[in-house]
Design a protein around this motif. Structure first.
Motif, PDB file in Angstrom:
ATOM      1  N   GLU A   1       0.836  -1.197   0.000  1.00 28.88           N
ATOM      2  CA  GLU A   1       0.000   0.000   0.000  1.00 28.88           C
ATOM      3  C   GLU A   1       0.872   1.248   0.000  1.00 28.88           C
ATOM      4  OE1 GLU A   1      -2.655  -0.067   3.411  1.00 28.88           O
ATOM      5  OE2 GLU A   1      -2.396  -2.238   3.586  1.00 28.88           O
ATOM      6  N   ALA A   2       0.349   2.319  -0.571  1.00 25.01           N
ATOM      7  CA  ALA A   2       0.995   3.626  -0.471  1.00 25.01           C
ATOM      8  C   ALA A   2      -0.101   4.651  -0.209  1.00 25.01           C
ATOM      9  CB  ALA A   2       1.759   3.966  -1.746  1.00 25.01           C
ATOM     10  N   TRP A   3       0.140   5.500   0.793  1.00 22.43           N
ATOM     11  CA  TRP A   3      -0.804   6.527   1.210  1.00 22.43           C
ATOM     12  C   TRP A   3      -0.110   7.879   1.186  1.00 22.43           C
ATOM     13  CZ3 TRP A   3      -5.796   5.081   2.042  1.00 22.43           C
ATOM     14  CH2 TRP A   3      -6.030   3.700   2.100  1.00 22.43           C
ATOM     15  N   ASP A   4      -0.869   8.918   0.844  1.00 26.74           N
ATOM     16  CA  ASP A   4      -0.301  10.272   0.781  1.00 26.74           C
ATOM     17  C   ASP A   4       0.366  10.676   2.092  1.00 26.74           C
ATOM     18  OD1 ASP A   4      -1.068  10.749  -1.845  1.00 26.74           O
ATOM     19  OD2 ASP A   4      -2.951  11.707  -1.262  1.00 26.74           O
ATOM     20  N   SER A   5      -0.182  10.176   3.209  1.00 31.77           N
ATOM     21  CA  SER A   5       0.364  10.541   4.522  1.00 31.77           C
ATOM     22  C   SER A   5       0.028   9.456   5.541  1.00 31.77           C
ATOM     23  CB  SER A   5      -0.221  11.877   5.002  1.00 31.77           C
ATOM     24  OG  SER A   5      -1.609  11.722   5.294  1.00 31.77           O
ATOM     25  N   ARG A   6       0.740   9.487   6.647  1.00 36.60           N
ATOM     26  CA  ARG A   6       0.464   8.554   7.742  1.00 36.60           C
ATOM     27  C   ARG A   6      -0.945   8.765   8.279  1.00 36.60           C
ATOM     28  NH1 ARG A   6       1.175   7.506  13.519  1.00 36.60           N
ATOM     29  NH2 ARG A   6       1.930   5.353  13.652  1.00 36.60           N
ATOM     30  N   GLU A   7      -1.373  10.015   8.356  1.00 35.21           N
ATOM     31  CA  GLU A   7      -2.701  10.331   8.878  1.00 35.21           C
ATOM     32  C   GLU A   7      -3.789   9.656   8.038  1.00 35.21           C
ATOM     33  OE1 GLU A   7      -0.231  12.644   8.377  1.00 35.21           O
ATOM     34  OE2 GLU A   7       0.247  12.786  10.510  1.00 35.21           O
ATOM     35  N   GLN A   8      -3.617   9.690   6.704  1.00 35.92           N
ATOM     36  CA  GLN A   8      -4.615   9.059   5.842  1.00 35.92           C
ATOM     37  C   GLN A   8      -4.596   7.544   5.983  1.00 35.92           C
ATOM     38  OE1 GLN A   8      -3.321  11.375   2.449  1.00 35.92           O
ATOM     39  NE2 GLN A   8      -5.405  12.152   2.240  1.00 35.92           N
ATOM     40  N   TRP A   9      -3.421   6.970   6.175  1.00 36.66           N
ATOM     41  CA  TRP A   9      -3.357   5.528   6.409  1.00 36.66           C
ATOM     42  C   TRP A   9      -4.039   5.175   7.731  1.00 36.66           C
ATOM     43  CZ3 TRP A   9       0.090   2.848   9.977  1.00 36.66           C
ATOM     44  CH2 TRP A   9      -0.090   1.457   9.938  1.00 36.66           C
ATOM     45  N   LEU A  10      -3.794   5.981   8.763  1.00 44.28           N
ATOM     46  CA  LEU A  10      -4.442   5.712  10.057  1.00 44.28           C
ATOM     47  C   LEU A  10      -5.960   5.829   9.945  1.00 44.28           C
ATOM     48  CD1 LEU A  10      -1.961   7.482  12.498  1.00 44.28           C
ATOM     49  CD2 LEU A  10      -2.267   5.017  12.146  1.00 44.28           C
TER      50      LEU A  10
END
Length: 112
Positions: free
Chosen positions: A55-64
């Motif tokens: 997975e790749a997310w724009d930011s840690r916050e979005q992954w959380l």
């Protein structure tokens, strides 16, 4: 280090359950692709009968946010009793070295 959050999740189905686990995971992928910040969410099958999400997310916050969201709840419910071990989740951040195109997973914007 990159702000982009890359996650590798290793899923170990119980013996004889890989097909069922794969189907349950495939069912939630379209919903995750629509989540805010999802750049890349792909299921892979290992040679050792593991299933691996990269997975790749724009930011840690979005992954959380994803981790607290309905898709993860659905995955957890669907996989109840089908796993041999808890899912291993590795949260990592790119360290650019060498050629940018070869040193990091490309962003969705770069692939357009």
């Amino acid at each position: 280090m990159s702000n982009r959050c890359v996650v590798v999740a290793v899923i170990r189905p119980r013996e004889g359950q890989i097909g069922a686990v794969r189907e349950h995971l495939q069912a939630v992928i379209p919903a995750v692709h629509g989540e805010s910040g999802c750049e890349f969410y792909a299921l892979h099958e290992g040679t050792d009968d593991t299933l691996v999400f990269v997975e790749a997310w724009d930011s840690r916050e979005q992954w959380l946010q994803h981790m607290e969201g309905p898709a993860v709840r659905e995955i957890t419910e669907r996989l109840e009793g089908l796993l041999a071990a808890p899912t291993e989740v590795h949260e990592v951040y790119g360290v650019p070295v060498g050629e940018l195109e070869k040193g990091l997973i490309p962003t969705a914007a770069a692939s357009r």
